[in-house]
Motif scaffolding. Structure first.
Motif, mmCIF file in Angstrom:
data_model
loop_
_atom_site.group_PDB
_atom_site.id
_atom_site.type_symbol
_atom_site.label_atom_id
_atom_site.label_comp_id
_atom_site.label_asym_id
_atom_site.label_seq_id
_atom_site.Cartn_x
_atom_site.Cartn_y
_atom_site.Cartn_z
ATOM 1 N N GLU A 196 93.222 5.829 37.267
ATOM 2 C CA GLU A 196 92.917 5.011 36.090
ATOM 3 C C GLU A 196 94.097 4.939 35.119
ATOM 4 N N LEU A 197 94.807 6.056 34.957
ATOM 5 C CA LEU A 197 95.873 6.135 33.962
ATOM 6 C C LEU A 197 97.256 5.833 34.521
ATOM 7 N N GLY A 198 97.344 5.647 35.834
ATOM 8 C CA GLY A 198 98.648 5.363 36.436
ATOM 9 C C GLY A 198 99.578 6.556 36.394
ATOM 10 N N MET A 199 99.031 7.762 36.520
ATOM 11 C CA MET A 199 99.811 8.996 36.495
ATOM 12 C C MET A 199 99.686 9.695 37.846
ATOM 13 N N ALA A 200 100.637 10.573 38.137
ATOM 14 C CA ALA A 200 100.532 11.389 39.338
ATOM 15 C C ALA A 200 99.440 12.442 39.124
ATOM 16 N N PRO A 201 98.706 12.848 40.174
ATOM 17 C CA PRO A 201 97.636 13.832 40.007
ATOM 18 C C PRO A 201 98.108 15.128 39.350
ATOM 19 N N TRP A 202 99.301 15.599 39.721
ATOM 20 C CA TRP A 202 99.772 16.848 39.118
ATOM 21 C C TRP A 202 100.081 16.662 37.633
ATOM 22 N N GLN A 203 100.508 15.431 37.245
ATOM 23 C CA GLN A 203 100.744 15.174 35.827
ATOM 24 C C GLN A 203 99.431 15.241 35.042
ATOM 25 N N VAL A 204 98.370 14.686 35.617
ATOM 26 C CA VAL A 204 97.065 14.721 34.962
ATOM 27 C C VAL A 204 96.594 16.162 34.815
ATOM 28 N N ASP A 205 96.702 16.935 35.894
ATOM 29 C CA ASP A 205 96.237 18.326 35.855
ATOM 30 C C ASP A 205 96.985 19.120 34.795
ATOM 31 N N ARG A 206 98.277 18.906 34.727
ATOM 32 C CA ARG A 206 99.076 19.649 33.751
ATOM 33 C C ARG A 206 98.729 19.218 32.320
ATOM 34 N N ALA A 207 98.591 17.913 32.108
ATOM 35 C CA ALA A 207 98.256 17.421 30.770
ATOM 36 C C ALA A 207 96.885 17.921 30.326
ATOM 37 N N LEU A 208 95.938 17.993 31.258
ATOM 38 C CA LEU A 208 94.605 18.499 30.925
ATOM 39 C C LEU A 208 94.663 19.970 30.509
ATOM 40 N N ARG A 209 95.519 20.746 31.174
ATOM 41 C CA ARG A 209 95.684 22.149 30.783
ATOM 42 C C ARG A 209 96.321 22.254 29.402
ATOM 43 N N GLU A 210 97.337 21.440 29.171
ATOM 44 C CA GLU A 210 98.098 21.547 27.930
ATOM 45 C C GLU A 210 97.342 21.024 26.718
ATOM 46 N N VAL A 211 96.381 20.139 26.920
ATOM 47 C CA VAL A 211 95.662 19.550 25.785
ATOM 48 C C VAL A 211 94.489 20.420 25.324
ATOM 49 N N ARG A 212 94.187 21.473 26.086
ATOM 50 C CA ARG A 212 93.099 22.365 25.685
ATOM 51 C C ARG A 212 93.433 23.023 24.347
ATOM 52 N N GLY A 213 92.466 23.053 23.469
ATOM 53 C CA GLY A 213 92.672 23.663 22.160
ATOM 54 C C GLY A 213 93.136 22.696 21.088
ATOM 55 N N TRP A 214 93.446 21.476 21.483
ATOM 56 C CA TRP A 214 93.852 20.460 20.512
ATOM 57 C C TRP A 214 92.608 19.773 19.924
ATOM 58 N N ARG A 215 92.702 19.450 18.627
ATOM 59 C CA ARG A 215 91.698 18.591 17.996
ATOM 60 C C ARG A 215 92.240 17.163 17.976
ATOM 61 N N GLU A 216 91.325 16.224 18.045
ATOM 62 C CA GLU A 216 91.742 14.824 18.124
ATOM 63 C C GLU A 216 92.630 14.429 16.947
ATOM 64 N N GLU A 217 92.263 14.856 15.734
ATOM 65 C CA GLU A 217 93.040 14.465 14.562
ATOM 66 C C GLU A 217 94.438 15.086 14.577
ATOM 67 N N ASP A 218 94.564 16.299 15.133
ATOM 68 C CA ASP A 218 95.883 16.929 15.202
ATOM 69 C C ASP A 218 96.760 16.255 16.261
ATOM 70 N N LEU A 219 96.134 15.833 17.356
ATOM 71 C CA LEU A 219 96.902 15.127 18.382
ATOM 72 C C LEU A 219 97.381 13.777 17.859
ATOM 73 N N ALA A 220 96.534 13.115 17.084
ATOM 74 C CA ALA A 220 96.941 11.845 16.469
ATOM 75 C C ALA A 220 98.092 12.067 15.495
ATOM 76 N N ARG A 221 98.029 13.165 14.753
ATOM 77 C CA ARG A 221 99.120 13.488 13.838
ATOM 78 C C ARG A 221 100.412 13.778 14.596
ATOM 79 N N ALA A 222 100.295 14.412 15.770
ATOM 80 C CA ALA A 222 101.487 14.681 16.588
ATOM 81 C C ALA A 222 102.169 13.381 17.006
ATOM 82 N N ILE A 223 101.378 12.377 17.344
ATOM 83 C CA ILE A 223 101.949 11.080 17.719
ATOM 84 C C ILE A 223 102.693 10.473 16.533
#
Length: 343
Positions: free
Chosen positions: A282-309
């Motif tokens: 769906e996202l046009g990413m490699a499976p390992w990229q998705v798995d890694r991003a899912l691990r790294e995004v744990r613990g983030w709040r939506e508003e903080d991730l938006a602020r990071a952008i």
């Protein structure tokens, strides 16, 4: 002569009636249009066509034509039958800069191509020669088009790395492939050369440690080490690695680019449902990229991730002249990411 196999057109217009193939599928045909800006891939495609023709007939005559300096009648002279009827390959460079004489002659030629002749037209882009391209794409000459689009997206560069190792009969770990793509972020010709040298020196099983030794600390590789530490939440390690890079004269821009790539990946997978394989599609990413991003995004709040952008854009502005202390600006952003916005 080998015939072009049928292929579904790729992003073709309604006027395109000929097969559009990837550069890796290049093969002989009466007329072959090699289009797109990626010169290295275009050269690979041309070599593949020549090799295929030589495999069938070692008496192949090869002629090179510069479309910009072309003079009237040159194409017909080269393509005219010889006493021994040797097959011919006519390679034309610079169709996007062609002379008027070339346009007129080639439009006449593709209406009735010479027997036993393969005409390869290299067009890197632009409007010059469009009438000829439209003619070929419309089916004149019964040709094919080989598309050599620029390889610039992270996903496309990774795919190229993996394909290049497969071509050489070698295996590479996902992390090692990513390191290589980052370490050689310029032209893919340099990247392909590095892969070939690595396989020659190391063998057919390539790991991250082997890539690290081979790249000898290139700037972009260091950048990903910093980014990996930050997105893993290791703030102290990330800060030490960043300052070590600064001490060796590393430009902050590649460091920011590596960190931004990982932050964007986290933002794409945040809150997404489904398996890693489904998300990759769906996202046009490699499976390992998705798995890694899912691990790294744990613990983030939506508003903080938006602020990071938002902070990423602000930091880029500061690094490009908006601050007298760009290193501090990058440190601030790095710590924000490493602490998942809780600063």
């Amino acid at each position: 002569m080998a015939q072009a196999r049928k292929a579904a057109p790729r992003a073709a217009s309604a006027k395109t009636k000929i097969p559009q193939l990837d550069w890796s599928e290049a093969q002989p045909a009466a007329v072959v249009l090699i289009s797109g800006p990626e010169a290295f891939l275009a050269d690979r495609a041309t070599q593949a066509i020549r090799a295929a023709l030589l495999e069938v007939n070692s008496d192949l005559e090869v002629h090179d034509v510069d479309a910009a300096s072309y003079t009237a009648g040159e194409l017909f002279t080269i393509a005219s039958p010889s006493l021994f009827a040797e097959p011919r390959l006519i390679r034309v460079e610079g169709v996007e800069k062609c002379s008027d004489a070339f346009l007129e002659d080639t439009k006449r030629y593709v209406a009735e191509p010479a027997d036993g002749t393969t005409l390869v037209l290299r067009h890197a882009g632009g409007q010059r020669g469009k009438a000829l391209l439209d003619l070929v794409r419309g089916g004149a000459g019964g040709g094919i088009e080989v598309v050599c689009a620029e390889v610039k997206k992270d996903q496309d560069r990774l795919a190229f790395v993996q394909a290049e190792f497969r071509r050489l009969g070698a295996q590479v770990t996902p992390g090692a492939a990513r390191q290589l793509a980052a370490a050689f972020s310029g032209g893919i010709g340099e990247l392909a050369g590095a892969i070939g040298q690595l396989v020659s020196d190391v063998g057919t099983r390539i790991s991250e440690d082997q890539v690290s030794r081979a790249t000898e600390g290139r700037v972009e590789t260091n950048a990903f080490r910093v980014a990996d530490a930050a997105t893993a939440g290791r703030a102290a390690d990330a800060l030490v690695l960043l300052r070590q890079s600064f001490s060796t004269g590393t430009d902050p821009i590649p460091m920011l680019a590596a960190l931004n790539m990982k932050v964007r990946a986290m933002a794409r997978v945040y809150g997404a449902g489904g398996s890693g394989g489904q998300l990759a599609k769906e996202l046009g990413m490699a499976p390992w990229q998705v798995d890694r991003a899912l691990r790294e995004v744990r613990g983030w709040r939506e508003e903080d991730l938006a602020r990071a952008i938002d902070l990423a854009a602000e930091t880029e502005w500061r690094l490009k002249g908006g601050s007298r202390d760009p290193e501090y600006a990058l440190e601030k952003y790095l710590l924000f990411v490493a602490k998942r916005g809780r600063v």
